[in-house]
Design a protein around this motif. Structure first.
Motif, PDB file in Angstrom:
ATOM      1  N   GLY A  96     -18.197  72.083  13.111  1.00  0.00           N
ATOM      2  CA  GLY A  96     -16.937  71.268  13.986  1.00  0.00           C
ATOM      3  C   GLY A  96     -17.790  71.248  15.410  1.00  0.00           C
ATOM      4  N   LYS A  97     -18.886  71.897  15.595  1.00  0.00           N
ATOM      5  CA  LYS A  97     -19.572  72.089  17.176  1.00  0.00           C
ATOM      6  C   LYS A  97     -20.048  70.511  17.563  1.00  0.00           C
ATOM      7  CE  LYS A  97     -20.242  77.068  17.376  1.00  0.00           C
ATOM      8  NZ  LYS A  97     -22.028  77.762  17.356  1.00  0.00           N
ATOM      9  N   GLU A  98     -19.633  69.428  18.549  1.00  0.00           N
ATOM     10  CA  GLU A  98     -20.274  68.583  19.012  1.00  0.00           C
ATOM     11  C   GLU A  98     -21.612  68.394  19.638  1.00  0.00           C
ATOM     12  OE1 GLU A  98     -19.216  65.564  22.769  1.00  0.00           O
ATOM     13  OE2 GLU A  98     -16.940  66.032  21.373  1.00  0.00           O
ATOM     14  N   ASP A  99     -21.958  69.771  19.444  1.00  0.00           N
ATOM     15  CA  ASP A  99     -23.626  69.848  20.297  1.00  0.00           C
ATOM     16  C   ASP A  99     -24.612  70.012  19.293  1.00  0.00           C
ATOM     17  OD1 ASP A  99     -22.867  72.314  19.858  1.00  0.00           O
ATOM     18  OD2 ASP A  99     -23.754  72.821  21.289  1.00  0.00           O
ATOM     19  N   ASP A 100     -23.986  70.337  18.099  1.00  0.00           N
ATOM     20  CA  ASP A 100     -24.991  70.517  16.646  1.00  0.00           C
ATOM     21  C   ASP A 100     -25.636  68.675  16.280  1.00  0.00           C
ATOM     22  OD1 ASP A 100     -24.512  73.093  16.301  1.00  0.00           O
ATOM     23  OD2 ASP A 100     -22.801  73.063  14.925  1.00  0.00           O
ATOM     24  N   THR A 113     -26.262  64.773  17.408  1.00  0.00           N
ATOM     25  CA  THR A 113     -26.545  63.910  18.267  1.00  0.00           C
ATOM     26  C   THR A 113     -26.377  63.027  18.125  1.00  0.00           C
ATOM     27  OG1 THR A 113     -28.078  62.714  16.563  1.00  0.00           O
ATOM     28  CG2 THR A 113     -29.401  64.234  17.933  1.00  0.00           C
ATOM     29  N   ALA A 114     -26.955  61.779  19.687  1.00  0.00           N
ATOM     30  CA  ALA A 114     -25.547  61.163  19.351  1.00  0.00           C
ATOM     31  C   ALA A 114     -24.945  59.607  18.839  1.00  0.00           C
ATOM     32  CB  ALA A 114     -26.086  60.099  21.635  1.00  0.00           C
ATOM     33  N   GLY A 163     -25.417  61.139  15.705  1.00  0.00           N
ATOM     34  CA  GLY A 163     -24.603  61.231  14.194  1.00  0.00           C
ATOM     35  C   GLY A 163     -25.593  62.348  13.406  1.00  0.00           C
ATOM     36  N   ASN A 205     -28.656  68.298  15.338  1.00  0.00           N
ATOM     37  CA  ASN A 205     -29.714  68.022  16.684  1.00  0.00           C
ATOM     38  C   ASN A 205     -30.798  68.843  15.648  1.00  0.00           C
ATOM     39  OD1 ASN A 205     -30.817  69.598  18.047  1.00  0.00           O
ATOM     40  ND2 ASN A 205     -29.289  69.061  19.963  1.00  0.00           N
TER      41      ASN A 205
END
Length: 121
Positions: free
Chosen positions: A79-83, A85-86, A88, A91
């Protein structure tokens, strides 16, 4: 641990940290530092003297796709948002760090399509 290239060509290893190593195809192999071992083994490097089955690819003890699939599932569960990209997608920089070896966007997208479809069921 000493490893050698699985073929008659040297095995070039590049890590996300910028470190590089060349593993020769000679019978003696070279001492491979711990930081390179996972990537080397994922690319099929073998212990000197080990017989290589010409029909086999990679290291039978390490399945690259399974490692990537597991890391993608961990990213989904984390659930880490920065894992992501914009748009979806995973990363790649975060995924490479998690795996300890580099993966291509095409390689990840293929597995991501399977993982993300299974996640929506």
């Amino acid at each position: 641990m000493k490893l050698r290239s699985p073929s008659n060509e040297p095995l070039h290893i590049g890590l996300t940290s910028g470190h590089t190593l060349v593993i020769p195809a000679n019978d003696e192999g070279v001492e491979v530092p711990l930081v390179f071992r996972r990537e080397a083994l994922s690319r099929g490097a073998v212990v000197p003297g080990e017989q290589i089955d010409p029909s086999a690819t990679g290291n039978p003890g390490f399945v690259r796709e399974e490692a990537i699939r597991g890391a993608l599932n961990d990213m989904l569960d984390g659930g880490k948002e920065d894992d992501f990209t914009a748009d979806g997608k995973p990363n790649l920089r975060k995924l490479n760090t998690r795996l300890g070896f580099q993966v291509s966007r095409e390689e990840v997208d293929k597995i991501w399509d399977e993982v993300s479809v299974g996640d929506n069921d």
